[in-house]
Design an enzyme around this catalytic site. Structure first.
Site, short mmCIF file in Angstrom:
data_model
loop_
_atom_site.label_atom_id
_atom_site.label_comp_id
_atom_site.label_asym_id
_atom_site.label_seq_id
_atom_site.Cartn_x
_atom_site.Cartn_y
_atom_site.Cartn_z
N HIS A 107 0.88 -1.18 0.00
CA HIS A 107 0.00 0.00 0.00
C HIS A 107 0.91 1.23 0.00
O HIS A 107 2.15 1.09 -0.03
CB HIS A 107 -0.94 -0.02 1.21
CG HIS A 107 -0.26 -0.26 2.51
ND1 HIS A 107 0.59 0.66 3.09
CD2 HIS A 107 -0.25 -1.34 3.35
CE1 HIS A 107 1.05 0.18 4.23
NE2 HIS A 107 0.58 -1.04 4.41
N HIS A 166 4.07 1.30 2.25
CA HIS A 166 5.26 0.62 1.73
C HIS A 166 5.92 1.45 0.62
O HIS A 166 7.14 1.58 0.56
CB HIS A 166 4.88 -0.74 1.10
CG HIS A 166 4.29 -1.73 2.06
ND1 HIS A 166 2.97 -2.15 1.98
CD2 HIS A 166 4.84 -2.40 3.11
CE1 HIS A 166 2.75 -3.04 2.93
NE2 HIS A 166 3.85 -3.21 3.64
N ARG A 191 -3.55 -5.20 6.68
CA ARG A 191 -4.67 -5.85 7.38
C ARG A 191 -5.98 -5.08 7.22
O ARG A 191 -7.04 -5.60 7.59
CB ARG A 191 -4.33 -6.05 8.86
CG ARG A 191 -3.25 -7.10 9.07
CD ARG A 191 -3.05 -7.43 10.54
NE ARG A 191 -2.24 -8.63 10.71
CZ ARG A 191 -0.93 -8.63 11.01
NH1 ARG A 191 -0.28 -7.49 11.16
NH2 ARG A 191 -0.28 -9.77 11.15
#
Ligand code: PAF
Length: 294
Positions: A43, A46, A196
């Site tokens: 995402h 990162h 997550r």
């Protein structure tokens, strides 16, 4: 894709030997190597680390490995989101030179038995609720630092305790690397980006934004002069309590460097939250006593 194959300028290594060969070849010309360790399913958080590494280093290596040693029993190892093809494309677009994507046995061959044990920095917060987690993190990070021997390694501030535990290990064990910890990247409503978040249903996703709203409210209270830890924790709990799908696991005010409970809320302290939202366990934190670094 086979080991040593490439997409445009980006190369993929699946073995430690081939990763070392590629990074050693790059270093021969005196290149500054930047390492971005990840568990994939990229995402913007990162990608911000990869872009920073790209702008600060000559050679950028990204690792994608869902590290079984940092997951406890009953945690989400099996269903942790994965999309290697998409990750490779995103890494290439971010200008990454090498992606290291080892299998489990490459990192932990039969007979592997050594682990790095963290100290007090890992005792509270996620260390208390996820026994063994930070030993698993440090063991894989130590391996990656030894495989790549980067000049700089990049981590996100969202995982503040992880960053503190890794900083401690780098100092204590004399790894010759500079740690770069970069600000949390957030969705428009403030939710910290996390792989997550993919577990959240629409209503859970909506309610999850309360975590950051509560942390922001705590910071505002501290900037306005509140310094009592119990009061600040209660403020966060009350705000989160407005959203029934968000169940706090911990709400703590800690020293930003040692991760030990703080006596007063203010400069040098963090408010840190972990909460269950449906199938997701989300964490976030905020610096109290100063504006969030951009
Ligand atoms: O932050 C993560 O994604 C992981 O904990 C890390 C640092 C890649 C180690 O597995």
């Amino acid at each position: 894709m086979a080991t040593g194959s490439s997409t445009a300028a980006q190369r993929l290594a699946e073995t430690i030997a081939s990763a070392r060969e590629m990074v050693d070849a790059a270093r021969k010309d005196g290149a500054m190597v930047g390492l971005v360790p990840t568990m994939g399913f990229f995402h913007e958080g990162h990608l911000s680390l990869m872009r920073a590494a790209r702008s600060e280093c000559d050679f950028v290596a990204v690792t994608i490995f869902v590290n079984p040693r940092q997951f406890g029993e009953g945690e989400d190892l099996e269903r942790y989101p994965r999309d290697p093809e998409r990750d490779l494309e995103l890494a290439a677009a971010a200008g990454v030179d090498l992606v290291f994507m080892p299998g489990g046995e490459e990192m932990y061959p039969p007979g592997f038995e050594t682990a790095v044990t963290p100290g007090a920095t890992a005792s509270g917060l996620c260390g208390a609720s996820r026994p063994g987690h930070f030993s698993g993190v440090l063991t894989v990070v130590a391996k990656l630092l030894n495989i790549f021997t980067p000049g700089r390694a990049y981590f996100g501030w969202k995982d503040a305790q992880q960053a503190a535990v890794v900083a401690r290990m780098i100092d204590d064990l004399n790894f010759p690397v500079t740690l770069r910890v970069l600000p949390t990247v957030r969705e428009d409503d403030g939710l910290a980006m996390s792989s997550r978040n993919a577990y959240l249903g629409p209503e859970e996703r909506r309610q999850a934004a309360v975590i950051y709203a509560a942390l922001e409210a705590a910071r505002e209270a501290v900037l306005a002069g509140e310094s009592d830890v119990a009061t600040v924790r209660q403020l966060i709990a009350d705000r989160i309590g407005r959203m029934p799908l968000v169940e706090p696991e911990y709400i703590e005010i800690v020293d930003a460097r040692t991760m030990q409970p703080a006596a007063r809320a203010g400069e040098g302290t963090l408010a840190a939250v972990a909460a269950r939202v449906g199938a997701a366990r989300l964490i976030d934190n905020i610096h109290l006593g100063r504006e969030e670094p951009k």
